[in-house]
Design a protein around this motif. Sequence first.
Motif, mmCIF file in Angstrom:
data_model
loop_
_atom_site.group_PDB
_atom_site.id
_atom_site.type_symbol
_atom_site.label_atom_id
_atom_site.label_comp_id
_atom_site.label_asym_id
_atom_site.label_seq_id
_atom_site.Cartn_x
_atom_site.Cartn_y
_atom_site.Cartn_z
ATOM 1 N N LEU A 140 0.994 -1.472 0.005
ATOM 2 C CA LEU A 140 0.169 0.168 -0.137
ATOM 3 C C LEU A 140 0.965 1.279 0.064
ATOM 4 N N HIS A 141 2.103 1.402 0.592
ATOM 5 C CA HIS A 141 2.923 2.182 0.702
ATOM 6 C C HIS A 141 4.378 1.949 0.019
ATOM 7 N N ARG A 142 4.286 0.773 -0.802
ATOM 8 C CA ARG A 142 5.766 0.688 -1.625
ATOM 9 C C ARG A 142 6.528 0.290 -0.509
ATOM 10 N N PHE A 143 6.422 -0.446 0.552
ATOM 11 C CA PHE A 143 7.417 -0.863 1.393
ATOM 12 C C PHE A 143 8.343 0.121 2.061
ATOM 13 N N ALA A 144 7.661 1.185 2.769
ATOM 14 C CA ALA A 144 8.439 2.401 3.114
ATOM 15 C C ALA A 144 9.167 1.931 4.185
ATOM 16 N N PRO A 145 10.383 2.658 4.383
ATOM 17 C CA PRO A 145 11.474 2.314 5.438
ATOM 18 C C PRO A 145 10.589 2.040 7.022
ATOM 19 N N ALA A 146 9.453 2.852 7.108
ATOM 20 C CA ALA A 146 9.107 2.583 8.463
ATOM 21 C C ALA A 146 8.541 1.063 8.737
ATOM 22 N N VAL A 147 8.631 0.306 7.774
ATOM 23 C CA VAL A 147 8.266 -1.182 8.089
ATOM 24 C C VAL A 147 9.134 -1.864 9.070
ATOM 25 N N LEU A 148 10.296 -1.178 9.176
ATOM 26 C CA LEU A 148 11.603 -1.787 10.098
ATOM 27 C C LEU A 148 11.249 -1.379 11.439
ATOM 28 N N ALA A 149 10.131 -0.619 11.963
ATOM 29 C CA ALA A 149 9.785 -0.417 13.134
ATOM 30 C C ALA A 149 8.782 -1.530 13.543
ATOM 31 N N PHE A 150 8.479 -2.518 12.759
ATOM 32 C CA PHE A 150 7.423 -3.376 12.895
ATOM 33 C C PHE A 150 7.859 -4.488 13.719
ATOM 34 N N VAL A 151 9.301 -4.805 13.773
ATOM 35 C CA VAL A 151 9.844 -5.738 14.501
ATOM 36 C C VAL A 151 9.959 -5.388 16.090
ATOM 37 N N PRO A 152 10.633 -4.282 16.428
ATOM 38 C CA PRO A 152 10.791 -3.870 17.695
ATOM 39 C C PRO A 152 9.268 -3.626 18.354
ATOM 40 N N LEU A 153 8.228 -3.335 17.492
ATOM 41 C CA LEU A 153 6.799 -3.183 17.975
ATOM 42 C C LEU A 153 6.485 -4.546 18.548
ATOM 43 N N VAL A 154 6.651 -5.687 17.688
ATOM 44 C CA VAL A 154 6.033 -6.742 18.130
ATOM 45 C C VAL A 154 6.858 -7.257 19.347
ATOM 46 N N ALA A 155 8.457 -7.178 19.244
ATOM 47 C CA ALA A 155 9.011 -7.441 20.372
ATOM 48 C C ALA A 155 8.565 -6.631 21.754
ATOM 49 N N LEU A 156 8.356 -5.535 21.597
ATOM 50 C CA LEU A 156 7.822 -4.911 22.843
ATOM 51 C C LEU A 156 6.544 -5.190 23.250
ATOM 52 N N GLN A 157 5.740 -5.591 22.553
ATOM 53 C CA GLN A 157 4.507 -6.354 22.844
ATOM 54 C C GLN A 157 4.595 -7.541 23.510
ATOM 55 N N CYS A 158 5.394 -8.352 23.027
ATOM 56 C CA CYS A 158 5.684 -9.628 23.975
ATOM 57 C C CYS A 158 6.311 -9.210 25.020
ATOM 58 N N LEU A 159 7.031 -8.496 25.340
ATOM 59 C CA LEU A 159 7.652 -7.967 26.534
ATOM 60 C C LEU A 159 6.438 -7.479 27.572
ATOM 61 N N LEU A 160 5.595 -6.764 27.128
ATOM 62 C CA LEU A 160 4.418 -6.015 27.507
ATOM 63 C C LEU A 160 3.614 -7.234 28.163
ATOM 64 N N CYS A 161 3.438 -8.216 27.546
ATOM 65 C CA CYS A 161 2.444 -9.262 27.679
ATOM 66 C C CYS A 161 3.044 -10.180 28.888
ATOM 67 N N ALA A 162 4.545 -10.323 28.783
ATOM 68 C CA ALA A 162 5.152 -11.170 29.802
ATOM 69 C C ALA A 162 5.256 -10.364 31.000
ATOM 70 N N LEU A 163 5.261 -9.226 30.952
ATOM 71 C CA LEU A 163 5.618 -8.471 32.315
ATOM 72 C C LEU A 163 4.047 -8.301 33.004
ATOM 73 N N TRP A 164 3.110 -7.926 32.374
ATOM 74 C CA TRP A 164 1.738 -7.949 32.928
ATOM 75 C C TRP A 164 1.236 -9.247 33.049
ATOM 76 N N GLY A 165 1.375 -10.134 32.309
ATOM 77 C CA GLY A 165 0.926 -11.308 32.248
ATOM 78 C C GLY A 165 1.429 -11.901 33.650
ATOM 79 N N ALA A 166 2.630 -11.774 33.908
ATOM 80 C CA ALA A 166 3.432 -12.069 35.185
ATOM 81 C C ALA A 166 2.688 -11.661 36.487
#
Length: 266
Positions: A140-166
């Motif tokens: 949709l946006h021709r693979f804009a460089p911002a897609v690189l932020a997707f990986v840390p976003l997913v990793a931080l969400q996993c960390l959020l779930c681990a901390l609050w899940g615990a």
Amino acid sequence: MSVMLQEARSLWRARALVVVLTRREAAARYAGTAFGVVWAYAQPALTLAAYYLVFDVVFAMRMGAGAPTHAVGTYLIAGLLPWMAFADALSRGMTSLLEAGPMLQKNALPPMLFPVRAVLASALVYAPLLALLLLAYAPLHRFAPAVLAFVPLVALQCLLCALWGAALAILAAALRDTVQVVGFALSLGVFLSPVLFPAQLFPAGWAWVLWLNPMTAWVTGYQAILLQGLWPAAAAWAGMALWLLLGTLLCAVLLKRSRDQLIDWL
């Protein structure tokens, strides 16, 4: 914070056990079914396909001016899959200690092992789906460089779930009503986030309520990347940092205060 460092070191020493338990957790949920773990991927995938079919194909519904995209289904899916991943991981993490009670009573294992196992088992399902979602939206946006932020976003969400899940797992061990309260909050929380509607449509005087939902920061970040090819705004990163800090502090306090009572609660 020393408690969290001790738990982190314990988890690192037991990393091989974490991997084994995560695999078993993922496989055991659908053991005995004909399609096995395929169901884990099929259920959220079919849910998203239904949203796209109903809103974008059948009714061809469109959003108003100022929205990040005009197709309603396309907008919903960008926020709904991350929310489903969050709700699944948090729910699994919250009940992980209750389910592992007999094992903890017989073995001296770090309590954080079980919420982390539950979150990682959920990530085995939703991380590939999120990656496919990124591939579907990136053109949709021709693979804009911002897609690189997707990986840390997913990793931080996993960390959020681990901390609050615990943290919630310890509270659930002490008071079983926690499971019911959090379950209700998750069913209501999707309406108090930008998942179903752009934040701009929420009454301006009540916009702060959206930020009481931890996933608001993440959802706005995902939507910026997927729908517009933009880097998440500074407010989104700040919101993520705040919720991660609160989760770390709460988890540290609960681990310290429950150290001598947790087994008895279970």
